[in-house]
Design a protein around this motif. Structure first.
Motif, PDB file in Angstrom:
ATOM      1  N   UNK A   1       0.830  -1.217   0.000  1.00 50.93           N
ATOM      2  CA  UNK A   1       0.000   0.000   0.000  1.00 50.93           C
ATOM      3  C   UNK A   1       0.860   1.261   0.000  1.00 50.93           C
ATOM      4  N   UNK A   2       1.415   1.589   1.162  1.00 53.05           N
ATOM      5  CA  UNK A   2       2.222   2.805   1.250  1.00 53.05           C
ATOM      6  C   UNK A   2       3.458   2.728   0.365  1.00 53.05           C
ATOM      7  N   UNK A   3       4.022   1.533   0.231  1.00 50.60           N
ATOM      8  CA  UNK A   3       5.180   1.367  -0.638  1.00 50.60           C
ATOM      9  C   UNK A   3       4.856   1.721  -2.075  1.00 50.60           C
ATOM     10  N   UNK A   4       3.677   1.318  -2.554  1.00 43.67           N
ATOM     11  CA  UNK A   4       3.258   1.631  -3.921  1.00 43.67           C
ATOM     12  C   UNK A   4       3.027   3.131  -4.083  1.00 43.67           C
ATOM     13  N   UNK A   5       2.384   3.757  -3.104  1.00 42.91           N
ATOM     14  CA  UNK A   5       2.096   5.198  -3.191  1.00 42.91           C
ATOM     15  C   UNK A   5       3.383   6.013  -3.168  1.00 42.91           C
ATOM     16  N   UNK A   6       4.291   5.692  -2.245  1.00 45.23           N
ATOM     17  CA  UNK A   6       5.562   6.418  -2.152  1.00 45.23           C
ATOM     18  C   UNK A   6       6.362   6.259  -3.448  1.00 45.23           C
ATOM     19  N   UNK A   7       6.416   5.020  -3.949  1.00 42.61           N
ATOM     20  CA  UNK A   7       7.153   4.751  -5.177  1.00 42.61           C
ATOM     21  C   UNK A   7       6.531   5.482  -6.365  1.00 42.61           C
ATOM     22  N   UNK A   8       5.210   5.539  -6.413  1.00 42.86           N
ATOM     23  CA  UNK A   8       4.520   6.237  -7.505  1.00 42.86           C
ATOM     24  C   UNK A   8       4.930   7.708  -7.552  1.00 42.86           C
ATOM     25  N   UNK A   9       4.949   8.354  -6.406  1.00 46.47           N
ATOM     26  CA  UNK A   9       5.305   9.772  -6.345  1.00 46.47           C
ATOM     27  C   UNK A   9       6.769   9.995  -6.702  1.00 46.47           C
ATOM     28  N   UNK A  10       7.658   9.163  -6.140  1.00 50.48           N
ATOM     29  CA  UNK A  10       9.094   9.336  -6.382  1.00 50.48           C
ATOM     30  C   UNK A  10       9.466   9.042  -7.824  1.00 50.48           C
ATOM     31  N   UNK A  11       8.970   7.940  -8.360  1.00 49.16           N
ATOM     32  CA  UNK A  11       9.286   7.577  -9.738  1.00 49.16           C
ATOM     33  C   UNK A  11       8.649   8.565 -10.710  1.00 49.16           C
TER      34      UNK A  11
END
Length: 413
Positions: free
Chosen positions: A103-113
């Motif tokens: 969950x949070x890993x996907x959201x954080x990665x989405x923003x950073x990438x």
């Protein structure tokens, strides 16, 4: 359509035989590598003036809607088959770490990438709107259960690490599809991006998927428990996948999450108290065969789809930079919490590096990229996605076994 299916299946069988007989790579990687070489050969012949073969292959591949084939077809079978063999009791031990990653890993990665993609694409002269870059971040962030499941099993990864990676992969694609849908709607202007809308969509998709998976899996358990006939019970499991996924699409619930939940229920509760030994053996054999065949077909298609990808040399540099950033972001979102809380979360030494390198991207990312409306943004993001997926499967997939061995050979202090 029958001719197309016959050609693809026959070609897949031939490539699988060639790989087994001569190359001896893991089946999925081997057939994809041969398919890529075949695509490159056809492109080379076309460059020399003999374009008939490439033109014929492109005409066949253009008849395949890869997004629909995977997202509305193969994915339901592959997720159910993968979840069927996951030990739910052991999975519960790692529920917090898996839940965070999915969950949070996907959201954080989405923003950073997404932010990095916007910068790198602009640096090389590609004008892609920031919202579309976030869409790219969403589609490339989730690890692909299809790629992970087959490759990790052959890499001899420790059971606890394999379970964490597989558990994350089975759930995070459902979350990523929700994030992708939300961001794509905002990018195309068809939907407003608000917290209220995002919350409702997530509740409907994810919550509905969990509820539907429990209902469908529960009905399958009740039906299986009432009889002892493996042929019918295998047919029931098949109905769970086909009927359950179709129902999820109709109800606008997350089909991937529903199939994972149903697979866990059938593979654990039904396996323990609703199946005879004969049924367990037959059910496992059936779904292992389905899993292997569909995986092999999928990776051949990934290797052939390169013929339809519009490549630009500058995008290779962008892709290379994003591959590095993707690994850094994954290590940051996964590795740092693991290293800080390793004693409390039960992670062994070296887990951060294994989980980082084992986070493979695959067909789901390509399928989502193909769902972007036609235009320059789609062509650019599809090319970058394809390059990253090829690196992930060919480089990370082929070396994850060595990474596992090298790290586990060290003393576990």
């Amino acid at each position: 359509m029958l001719d197309l299916i016959a050609i693809i299946v026959s070609l897949t069988a031939l490539l699988a035989w060639l790989n087994h007989q001569f190359i001896r790579l893991p089946t999925t990687i081997g057939v994809m590598a041969i398919a890529l070489a075949l695509s490159a050969g056809m492109h080379g012949l076309s460059w020399l003036g003999y374009s008939a073969l490439e033109d014929y292959a492109e005409s066949l591949l253009s008849q395949i809607d890869f997004n629909k084939l995977l997202m509305d077809g193969m994915l339901s079978f592959l997720l159910f088959a993968g979840a069927l063999h996951v030990d739910l009791d052991r999975l519960k031990r790692y529920r917090w770490s898996i839940g965070f990653l999915a969950t949070f890993g996907v959201v954080i990665s989405t923003l950073a990438i997404g932010a990095t993609a916007y910068y790198l694409l602009g640096l090389f002269g590609f004008a892609v709107p920031f919202m579309y870059c976030l869409v790219f971040g969403a589609l490339i962030s989730p690890t692909d259960p299809i790629a992970v499941l087959g490759i990790l099993r052959q890499a001899n990864a420790p059971a606890d690490l394999e379970l964490r990676i597989v558990g994350e992969s089975l759930f995070n694609d459902g979350v990523a599809v929700v994030v992708f849908t939300l961001l794509l709607g905002a990018a195309t202007g068809s939907e407003a991006l608000t917290f209220t809308h995002a919350g409702k969509l997530f509740l409907l998709e994810a919550g509905g998927g969990i509820a539907l998976g429990l209902v469908v899996g529960g009905v399958a358990y009740w039906l299986m428990r009432s009889i002892d006939e493996y042929r019918i019970e295998v047919l029931i499991s098949l109905a769970v996948v086909l009927g359950g996924y179709a129902l999820a699409l109709e109800l606008h619930a997350s089909g991937p999450i529903a199939m994972v939940v149903a697979g866990l229920l059938v593979g654990n509760k039904a396996r323990k108290s609703a199946m005879s030994d004969t049924t367990r053996q037959q059910l496992d054999a059936f779904w292992e065969l389905v899993d292997e065949i569909l995986n092999t077909l999928l990776f051949v298609l990934i290797g052939l789809e390169v013929l339809l990808i519009p490549f630009e040399s500058e995008l290779l540099w962008v892709s290379g930079g994003l591959i590095a950033i993707l690994l850094v972001v994954r290590f940051s979102t996964i590795g740092v919490p693991i290293m800080l809380l390793r004693r409390y979360l039960g992670f062994r030494k070296g887990a951060a590096r294994i989980l980082t390198w084992g986070g493979l991207r695959g067909g789901i990312s390509v399928a989502l990229a193909l769902a972007i409306p036609s235009g320059d943004e789609r062509d650019i993001l599809l090319t970058v996605t394809y390059v990253i997926v090829l690196f992930s499967i060919l480089v990370q997939g082929l070396t994850i076994g060595r990474v596992v061995s090298s790290l586990l050979d060290k003393p576990n202090k």
